[in-house]
Write a protein that holds these residues in place. Structure first.
Motif, PDB file in Angstrom:
ATOM      1  N   SER A   1       0.817  -1.217   0.000  1.00 38.53           N
ATOM      2  CA  SER A   1       0.000   0.000   0.000  1.00 38.53           C
ATOM      3  C   SER A   1       0.852   1.269   0.000  1.00 38.53           C
ATOM      4  CB  SER A   1      -0.993   0.005   1.163  1.00 38.53           C
ATOM      5  OG  SER A   1      -0.370  -0.382   2.354  1.00 38.53           O
TER       6      SER A   1
ATOM      7  N   LEU B   1      -8.546   3.055  -5.233  1.00 42.43           N
ATOM      8  CA  LEU B   1      -7.369   3.531  -5.992  1.00 42.43           C
ATOM      9  C   LEU B   1      -7.769   4.625  -6.983  1.00 42.43           C
ATOM     10  CD1 LEU B   1      -5.673   0.089  -6.495  1.00 42.43           C
ATOM     11  CD2 LEU B   1      -5.136   1.856  -4.834  1.00 42.43           C
TER      12      LEU B   1
ATOM     13  N   LEU C   1       1.340   2.376  -3.395  1.00 43.79           N
ATOM     14  CA  LEU C   1       0.118   2.884  -3.999  1.00 43.79           C
ATOM     15  C   LEU C   1      -0.256   4.258  -3.452  1.00 43.79           C
ATOM     16  CD1 LEU C   1      -1.923  -0.393  -4.113  1.00 43.79           C
ATOM     17  CD2 LEU C   1      -1.106   0.941  -6.051  1.00 43.79           C
TER      18      LEU C   1
ATOM     19  N   ARG D   1      -2.651   1.328 -11.823  1.00 46.61           N
ATOM     20  CA  ARG D   1      -3.597   1.400 -10.717  1.00 46.61           C
ATOM     21  C   ARG D   1      -4.845   0.595 -11.003  1.00 46.61           C
ATOM     22  NH1 ARG D   1      -3.113   5.167  -6.695  1.00 46.61           N
ATOM     23  NH2 ARG D   1      -1.136   6.199  -7.043  1.00 46.61           N
TER      24      ARG D   1
END
Lengths: 149, 149
Positions: free
Chosen positions: A59, B149, A62, B9
């Motif tokens: 994460s 996301l 991300l 993503r």
DNA sequence: TCTGAAAGTCGCAAACA
DNA sequence: TGTTTGCGACTTTCAGA
């Protein structure tokens, strides 16, 4: 939901460790034919023992490097408690556990930066009429380790 | 570790939701050919953004119906702190987070019964020379929700 | 609940834009 | 980074035990 026998346990363990393992390989590892392995996996899925499959993601990479645990307590203990549903709308909330003890729930949240945590806390308090106590995660030595079956 | 662009993503989101989705389907969903989708997934794996794939399992069905959070504090603050490594040997410990605040670590553990929790607490205290504070999970409205996301 | 076979789909590498 | 192409491996279903 019935008990899980040994062969199935073995299969579950394999798939927890590698969710993309082929049925052929599951079969080889368990001494079953491909179709038998496949059938057992399908049954495990139908019984709800295997809930699904997911990519395990970093994460931080991300853009969500900050994790925190937020303990939550209703301000009005008399009000009907629908905090989990109210908080489910917040994408930052990864998990919600009802717990015994001083507080009612423990939330696990992930955000991009400290400022986002501040914003999120305000949203949580407003959405569920709760007070909060936040514990910031500094690092995570490990997480999501497979259970020993 | 570089930033993650939009297409990636999207791919990550797909695979978090269904870790067994075929590259063909990932391609269809993102407007790429099968091989291009495959290559991107491979790159995401190499960069460590996708760490792996796992079956998502109902731990109750596997005989571990009791979850708890255990906050851990070293008894001797001067001693070198290797609690995470020492606790990694305990299979019941699913996660270990280093945290800011009164305690040093928060552990997430899963056991079969209250008696197992008692045993585990003794093991934790002995293994890492720590005091513990335990919060028992009564129910889990949700857990492991995919990040938005 | 297993095996084995058949048909279709997918993974994967190679060649090229 | 992307596309196309092709072969071998895998998934999936079904008949049979």
């Amino acid at each position: 939901m019935g008990r899980v026998e040994d062969l199935d346990r073995q299969i579950v363990r394999l798939l927890v460790r590698d969710g993309r393992m082929s049925y052929t390989d599951v079969g080889k590892a368990t001494g079953l034919s491909t179709s038998a392995a496949h059938q057992r996996v399908r049954r495990l899925e139908q019984r709800g023992i295997i809930r699904g499959y997911a990519a395990v993601v970093d994460s931080e990479a991300l853009g969500l490097p900050l994790t925190a645990f937020i303990s939550v307590k209703p301000i009005d203990p008399a009000a009907p408690d629908d905090a989990p549903e109210r908080l489910a709308g917040l994408d930052e909330v990864e998990a919600c556990h009802s717990v015994a003890g001083e507080e009612s729930y423990i939330l696990k949240v992930r955000v991009g930066a400290p400022g986002d945590l501040e914003t999120l806390l305000a949203k949580i308090r407003a959405a569920a009429n709760v007070s909060t106590r936040t514990t910031v995660v500094l690092s995570t030595p490990y997480e999501g380790r497979p259970p020993n079956l």
